[in-house]
Design a protein around this motif. Structure first.
Motif, short mmCIF file in Angstrom:
data_model
loop_
_atom_site.label_atom_id
_atom_site.label_comp_id
_atom_site.label_asym_id
_atom_site.label_seq_id
_atom_site.Cartn_x
_atom_site.Cartn_y
_atom_site.Cartn_z
N ILE A 17 0.85 -1.20 0.00
CA ILE A 17 0.00 0.00 0.00
C ILE A 17 0.89 1.25 0.00
N ALA A 34 -8.60 6.63 -1.10
CA ALA A 34 -9.72 5.95 -1.77
C ALA A 34 -10.94 6.86 -1.88
N MET A 60 -7.36 -1.62 -8.92
CA MET A 60 -7.76 -2.12 -7.58
C MET A 60 -8.72 -3.30 -7.72
N VAL A 61 -9.73 -3.14 -8.57
CA VAL A 61 -10.77 -4.16 -8.71
C VAL A 61 -10.21 -5.45 -9.32
N ALA A 63 -7.37 -6.74 -8.55
CA ALA A 63 -6.46 -7.40 -7.61
C ALA A 63 -6.92 -8.81 -7.18
N PRO A 64 -8.21 -9.02 -6.86
CA PRO A 64 -8.62 -10.38 -6.48
C PRO A 64 -8.34 -11.42 -7.58
N GLY B 14 -4.35 -2.71 -4.44
CA GLY B 14 -5.35 -3.76 -4.19
C GLY B 14 -4.72 -5.01 -3.60
N MET B 15 -3.54 -5.40 -4.11
CA MET B 15 -2.85 -6.57 -3.56
C MET B 15 -2.46 -6.32 -2.11
N ILE B 17 -4.04 -4.40 0.02
CA ILE B 17 -5.27 -4.51 0.82
C ILE B 17 -5.60 -5.97 1.08
N ILE B 18 -5.47 -6.80 0.04
CA ILE B 18 -5.82 -8.23 0.18
C ILE B 18 -4.83 -8.94 1.11
N ALA B 23 -9.54 -6.48 3.12
CA ALA B 23 -10.70 -6.80 2.28
C ALA B 23 -11.61 -7.79 3.00
N GLY B 103 -11.11 2.10 1.06
CA GLY B 103 -9.94 1.44 0.47
C GLY B 103 -9.96 -0.07 0.61
N LEU B 106 -13.10 -1.22 -2.16
CA LEU B 106 -12.92 -1.08 -3.61
C LEU B 106 -12.21 -2.28 -4.24
N PRO B 107 -11.04 -2.74 -3.71
CA PRO B 107 -10.44 -3.94 -4.30
C PRO B 107 -11.32 -5.17 -4.10
N ALA B 108 -12.07 -5.21 -2.99
CA ALA B 108 -12.92 -6.38 -2.71
C ALA B 108 -14.07 -6.50 -3.69
N ILE B 109 -14.40 -5.41 -4.40
CA ILE B 109 -15.46 -5.48 -5.43
C ILE B 109 -15.15 -6.59 -6.43
N GLY B 110 -13.85 -6.77 -6.69
CA GLY B 110 -13.42 -7.78 -7.66
C GLY B 110 -13.74 -9.21 -7.27
#
Lengths: 145, 143
Positions: A17, A34, A60-61, A63-64, B14-15, B17-18, B23, B103, B106-110
């Motif tokens: 981050i 954010a 960001m989206v 990343a999963p 995002g990584m 955050i994960i 997340a 924060g 947003l990455p968790a949306i994925g």
């Protein structure tokens, strides 16, 4: 619902981050907040301004999906509260960060890194409020939410 | 190219955050639950992020301008006012109810998890509603 203490993974995540925040400032002169990024994406002032925010959010989206490709595992999302709590929480977070001018990333990381008095105060306030809220919902009301 | 770099920066965030666990609302809420199932992990996320950013900013903000843009856009508002305190207190209450901050969500949306989408939808309604209610929030106030 107990969760494992993960100091190394969490420190690694924090460092990533931080790297992202420094790269965004070094290359584009923008704060990795954010709230500010999302608000400007939702209510854009012009096309160019919208485009960089959209690109950042797309990253960001994604990343999963990258996490899944690399580790072969899905990102763990455990929600120990009701849907109503998610809706009310989401609304209050949206209103709060807009009036408060930022959230954990903007105030808690980028703002404190610049020793901004507003960000230091904001972070102390939202951390205390979050701890107090969880205390009330879990230990006073007794997990009814 | 420019947008590819920004995309990559979003991906790194995002990584982070994960890996950090932000997340996952269960983990975030346990960080706040000092009197119960306390999980101090998020202190390491905050510490790592803050340490790297504070160090990096020291060098970056000494330069005349960013590499790929004209100027640094830093918040100009310095004064601590009641709006900042009330807004931040409200944010903390919402964060403590749902376990997501912007924060983290947003990455968790994925993940396309239904709760994340519900939370994010409600948060967007809150942001737009607050902006409209407040009129124009002064430039330089949002980070």
């Amino acid at each position: 619902m107990p969760t494992d203490f993960t100091p190394f993974a969490s420190l690694g995540g924090g460092i990533l981050i931080g790297i992202a925040s420094v790269l965004l400032m070094a290359n584009f002169g923008r704060v990795m907040g954010a709230t500010g990024i999302l608000a400007g994406f939702l209510m854009p002032t012009n096309r160019d301004d919208w485009a960089w925010r959209a690109s950042l959010l797309a990253g960001m989206v994604s990343a999963p999906a990258l996490y899944w490709l690399v580790s072969g595992q899905s990102v763990v999302v455990q929600v120990p509260v009701s849907t109503i709590a998610m809706i009310i929480g989401g609304l209050i977070v949206g209103v709060g960060v807009t009036f408060g001018g930022g959230c954990t990333s903007g105030h808690g990381v980028c703002g404190i890194a610049r020793l901004s008095p507003r960000s230091i105060v904001a972070t102390v306030v939202f951390m205390i409020a979050a701890v107090a809220t969880v205390y009330v919902t879990r230990h006073v009301i007794g997990g009814a939410i | 190219m420019r947008f590819l770099i920004i995309y990559a920066i979003g991906l790194i965030f995002g990584m982070g955050i994960i890996f950090g666990g932000m997340a996952n609302p269960a983990k975030v809420l346990n960080f706040f639950d000092i009197a119960g199932t306390w999980d101090p992990s998020l202190a390491f996320v905050m510490g790592g992020a803050l340490g790297v950013t504070a160090l990096g900013y020291r060098f970056v903000l000494r330069r005349p301008s960013p590499r790929l843009a004209e100027a640094f856009h830093l918040p100009t508002l310095m004064r601590v006012d009641p709006t900042l305190i009330a807004g931040s207190a409200a944010f903390g209450v919402g964060w403590g109810l749902a376990g997501f901050c912007p924060g983290g969500a947003l990455p968790a949306i994925g993940t396309l998890d239904a709760s994340v989408l519900i939370f994010t939808g409600a948060m967007i309604v809150g942001i737009i509603g607050a902006k409209l209610a407040k009129g124009r929030i002064p430039d330089g106030a949002t980070v």
